[in-house]
Design an enzyme around this catalytic site. Sequence first.
Site, PDB file in Angstrom:
ATOM      1  CE  LYS A 127      49.003  41.847  46.542  1.00 24.40           C
ATOM      2  NZ  LYS A 127      48.059  40.759  46.750  1.00 24.40           N
ATOM      3  CE  LYS A 180      50.554  41.990  38.975  1.00 25.13           C
ATOM      4  NZ  LYS A 180      50.120  40.787  39.667  1.00 25.13           N
ATOM      5  CE  LYS A 235      42.041  40.938  39.717  1.00 25.04           C
ATOM      6  NZ  LYS A 235      41.508  39.872  40.486  1.00 25.04           N
TER       7      LYS A 235
HETATM    8  P1  AMP Z   1      45.180  37.482  40.905  1.00 28.78           P
HETATM    9  O1  AMP Z   1      44.303  38.426  40.176  1.00 28.78           O
HETATM   10  O2  AMP Z   1      46.374  38.178  41.493  1.00 28.78           O
HETATM   11  O3  AMP Z   1      44.442  36.584  41.862  1.00 28.78           O
HETATM   12  O4  AMP Z   1      45.815  36.522  39.775  1.00 28.78           O
HETATM   13  C1  AMP Z   1      45.156  35.397  39.260  1.00 28.78           C
HETATM   14  C2  AMP Z   1      45.987  34.748  38.178  1.00 28.78           C
HETATM   15  O5  AMP Z   1      46.172  35.645  37.075  1.00 28.78           O
HETATM   16  C3  AMP Z   1      47.384  34.333  38.632  1.00 28.78           C
HETATM   17  O6  AMP Z   1      47.711  33.090  38.045  1.00 28.78           O
HETATM   18  C4  AMP Z   1      48.270  35.410  38.071  1.00 28.78           C
HETATM   19  O7  AMP Z   1      49.581  34.949  37.824  1.00 28.78           O
HETATM   20  C5  AMP Z   1      47.557  35.750  36.773  1.00 28.78           C
HETATM   21  N1  AMP Z   1      47.843  37.140  36.368  1.00 28.78           N
HETATM   22  C6  AMP Z   1      47.517  38.271  37.051  1.00 28.78           C
HETATM   23  N2  AMP Z   1      47.911  39.376  36.376  1.00 28.78           N
HETATM   24  C7  AMP Z   1      48.521  38.938  35.240  1.00 28.78           C
HETATM   25  C8  AMP Z   1      49.147  39.581  34.126  1.00 28.78           C
HETATM   26  N3  AMP Z   1      49.224  40.911  34.035  1.00 28.78           N
HETATM   27  N4  AMP Z   1      49.643  38.803  33.142  1.00 28.78           N
HETATM   28  C9  AMP Z   1      49.563  37.452  33.208  1.00 28.78           C
HETATM   29  N5  AMP Z   1      48.991  36.783  34.221  1.00 28.78           N
HETATM   30  C10 AMP Z   1      48.471  37.492  35.228  1.00 28.78           C
END
Ligand code: AMP
Length: 336
Positions: free
Chosen positions: A119, A201, A204
Amino acid sequence: MSDTNSTEKKIILSGIQPTGTFTLGNYIGAIRNWGKLQDEYRCIYCIADLHAITVKQEPAKLRQHTVEAYALLMACGIDPKKSVAFIQSHNSCHAEMNWILSCSTQFGELSRMTQFKAKSEKHPDDINAGLFTYPVLMAGDILLYQADLVPIGEDQRQHLELARNVAQRFNQKYGELFKIPEAYIPEVGARVKSLQDPTKKMSKSDENANACIFILDDKDTIVRKFKKAVTDSESCVRFGEGKDGINNLMAIYSSVTGKSYDDIEREFDGRGYGDFKLAVGEAVADHLEPVRTEFARLMNDKAYIRECYTAGAEAAERIARRTMTKAYRKVGFVDA
Ligand code: AMP
Ligand code: TRP
């Protein structure tokens, strides 16, 4: 939630940032499991708005995204009557615990966090202290509730490891307080990959609009994005090394249909990638349809959503305050 449950059931805690609609990665890697765990465990889920401001947010958008994220959790099956579901900033224990734990966290260990490195490369003009200490805030989220298990995707494993280390260090320094949490990561779909670059990965913030499926995308959009998914030069649907694109599509297909990799290979034996991509797109769109419908319904009743997050915050604060008070005593603060 009754008190008898709280003594019998293990505690689950997880969070998600309200930084726009959730992706298929968030859904398969994390949120989908949250709903399934509600009967067996005492579940506590938060919308991590304190985490979200570690990168630049437009205040009006953050406010809107936070309410939408809460409604989306409900649309994904999180029932605020079964679970404690709340907005992180509504419970001031999170900010307080962040400070206490900061003083048991080392600069060196935070410097090793890969998400911080990634980041800060992405936002070189705003490497703020919050971005650096973000995993401490997350450790507090977990430790305040004495969580046993933390359902997350693979990308959060390192942060969970840090939370365990900080908890152990605090316990050694001041005497037993925190339960040491375990990660709960799905076997398939722990890291859903970008449809355009399956070595990365799904995220968003990807610049390529075709790389990422949002759970509120309509069926046509979902199918179109899957049709454009990057694969390889073979044409045989099988799981294997060097086939990141197909492996990713197989993982997605398996997690929305429940079919094993063997079943999938058999189903598409002798058929090309085109057929397979279409099937994955349709399966995902059909799977997400009820979520879209329920989300639209809930967003028409903002008063109800508000009622739910207000009650959630009260319940969360009641649990967290107990740990907070104990932590203040342990470190030597005078009772108020
Ligand atoms: P965040 O959007 O970063 O707040 O992520 C929320 C949850 O989604 C966390 O548990 C992440 O580990 C999971 N997560 C985010 N992106 C992925 C992805 N591409 N594949 C699997 N899990 C994800
Ligand atoms: N940091 C997590 C993410 O970006 C979200 C989060 C905040 C979280 N607090 C948490 C996840 C507590 C698990 C437990 O994905």
